[in-house]
Enzyme design. Structure first.
Site, PDB file in Angstrom:
ATOM      1  CG  ASP A   1      80.730  71.386  62.892  1.00 13.27           C
ATOM      2  OD1 ASP A   1      79.454  71.316  63.301  1.00 13.27           O
ATOM      3  OD2 ASP A   1      81.124  72.496  62.549  1.00 13.27           O
TER       4      ASP A   1
ATOM      5  N   GLY B   1      72.529  76.811  58.443  1.00  6.24           N
ATOM      6  CA  GLY B   1      72.224  77.406  59.724  1.00  6.24           C
ATOM      7  C   GLY B   1      72.879  78.640  60.165  1.00  6.24           C
TER       8      GLY B   1
ATOM      9  CD  GLN C   1      75.538  78.327  63.332  1.00  7.49           C
ATOM     10  OE1 GLN C   1      74.637  78.203  63.826  1.00  7.49           O
ATOM     11  NE2 GLN C   1      75.917  77.474  62.417  1.00  7.49           N
TER      12      GLN C   1
ATOM     13  NE  ARG D   1      75.817  66.597  61.883  1.00  7.51           N
ATOM     14  CZ  ARG D   1      76.498  67.973  61.427  1.00  7.51           C
ATOM     15  NH1 ARG D   1      77.085  68.411  62.249  1.00  7.51           N
ATOM     16  NH2 ARG D   1      76.171  68.390  60.115  1.00  7.51           N
TER      17      ARG D   1
ATOM     18  NE  ARG E   1      70.650  73.294  62.182  1.00  9.32           N
ATOM     19  CZ  ARG E   1      71.905  73.681  61.942  1.00  9.32           C
ATOM     20  NH1 ARG E   1      72.081  73.679  60.523  1.00  9.32           N
ATOM     21  NH2 ARG E   1      72.692  74.084  62.916  1.00  9.32           N
TER      22      ARG E   1
END
Ligand code: S3P
Length: 433
Positions: free
Chosen positions: A320, A100, A174, A351, A128
């Site tokens: 994460d 990503g 990001q 997740r 995504r």
């Protein structure tokens, strides 16, 4: 005695202790950024301790297809920067693989090019959301086509960009980075305002390269058309990879582990703050600063972890690390609860669902929320078949669970660890007794 079988599935058994000194791969987030910035800088850049992650190799491969000369010898990457306007139209679509970061951040650079580019990825990446980069880049003047619903592949038709002031609707480093990178191509000042501070490696690297960048609380402004200087970089070890060894070192009996040269950028160390408030015995040693990034060694010793609730404001800085923290939570005195993590549902896998499902298979009690979960503490885990859904952080989190579970834990599709930490199982085996 630990035994790990070298097949596409890995078997993990409980171990007595983890003892020794381990090195983490170079930080994935930082490696992506140094590579991309090195490509559009003037002159050569040398990046030492570049991440071994497959995701970062995807970034290098995309940059090569854009006409950048890149050499890689083990963990040293040399990039001949082509300057802001020196990239060439690729002959074929770019492949971001599972990454990503590659797709979103590179989109910012591609938005500033005078040629169109198509960028796609694997099945996981193709699910995504990309609307989050399409929106600001379109406001800046790029034309971007996507698959139905703002999904990859993206066809990016760049050109002259105009500066914007963009308030990020989601906390995402990001997306912030994509807008800042596009801002390098706009005439004037581009400003990004974050809802909460996210990792700031792009800002630090731009400062180090001589870009005109201003930061005030949650707002970051970059002036376009800056001349970026190629340079030498050293990438610190990845704290998000270290998280698995921190959790394992806290959980496994008589462990004594040192994790060397770990990046300690304050936007990444929420895991250390959280573990400290929960009574985890982690010491930070030998701190130094390199290229504007802090790094140091972590010493972890086992001991009870209280657990409890993760304050929501810490969640974006821990995003994460949440899968392995959920595993740790099953052994904590008060279990673990968190909210404000809806983003976890659009990572390499969902997740929240995948962690909940696999924890239940191991006998833990889990409640799933739309934006988080609650795991009950002091659980007696038993070995189970782990469906990783090809997600590297799920595979590693459940390998840690396997170290403290009764019986055998089978990690399916364990090769997915290559995405961020190809040496994970070897490193674990080396310190396991
Ligand atoms: C990253 C930012 C985070 C993180 C990802 C890497 C980066 O994603 O989960 O692993 O390098 O900027 P978001 O920006 O989507 O929050």
């Amino acid at each position: 005695m630990a035994l790990f079988r070298a097949t596409k599935t890995k078997k993990v058994w409980p171990v007595k202790r983890l003892v020794g000194t381990v090195e983490m791969p170079g930080d994935k987030s930082i490696s992506h950024r140094y590579a991309m910035l090195g490509a559009i800088a003037e002159g050569p850049s040398e990046i030492r301790f570049f991440a071994s992650s497959a995701d970062c190799q995807s970034t290098l491969d995309c940059l090569k297809k854009l006409g950048v000369k890149i050499e890689r010898r083990d963990d040293v990457v040399t990039i001949q920067g082509v300057g802001l306007t020196g990239l060439k139209a690729p002959r074929e679509p770019l492949d971001a693989g599972n990454s990503g970061s590659t797709m979103r951040m590179l989109a910012g650079i591609l938005a500033g090019q005078s040629f169109p580019t198509v960028i796609g990825g694997d099945a996981s990446l193709s699910r995504r959301p990309m609307k989050r980069v399409i929106d600001p880049l379109t406001q800046m003047g790029a034309r971007i086509k996507s698959a139905e619903g703002g999904l990859p592949p993206l066809e990016i038709e760049g050109g002259t960009l105009k500066p914007v002031r963009y308030e990020l609707p989601v906390a995402s480093a990001q997306v912030k980075s994509a807008v800042l990178l596009a801002g390098l191509y706009a005439e004037g000042e581009t400003t990004v305002v974050e809802p909460v501070a996210t990792r700031d490696h792009t800002e630090i690297a731009l400062e180090q390269m001589g870009a005109d960048i201003g930061r005030h609380r949650l707002s970051i402004a970059v002036r376009g058309r800056a001349r970026l200087e190629g340079r030498k970089w050293y990438v610190p070890g990845d704290i998000s990879s270290a998280a698995f060894f921190l959790a394992a070192g806290l959980l496994v009996g008589e462990s004594n582990l040192v994790i060397r040269n770990v990046g300690l950028n304050p936007t990444r160390t929420a895991i250390l703050d959280l573990l400290a408030t929960m009574g985890g015995r982690v010491k930070v040693l030998n701190v130094e600063m390199l290229n504007g990034e802090l790094l140091g060694d972590l010493h972890v010793e086992p001991g009870p972890v209280r657990g409890g609730g993760i304050p929501s404001e810490l969640v974006p800085g821990l995003i994460d690390e949440l899968p392995v923290l959920a595993v740790l939570g099953t052994q904590a005195e008060q279990g673990l609860t968190f909210h404000g993590a809806a983003e976890l549902r659009v990572k390499e896998s969902d997740r929240i669902a995948v962690v909940a499902e696999n924890l239940r298979r191991m006998g833990a009690e889990v409640e799933e929320f739309r934006d988080g979960m609650r795991v009950a503490g002091r659980a007696k885990l038993r070995g189970a078949e782990i469906d990783t859904q090809g997600d590297h952080r799920i595979a590693m989190a459940f390998a840690v669970a396997g170290l403290v579970a009764e019986g055998t834990t089978v990690i399916h599709d364990s090769g997915c660890v290559d995405v961020s930490f190809p040496e994970f199982f070897d490193t674990l085996e080396r310190v396991a007794e």
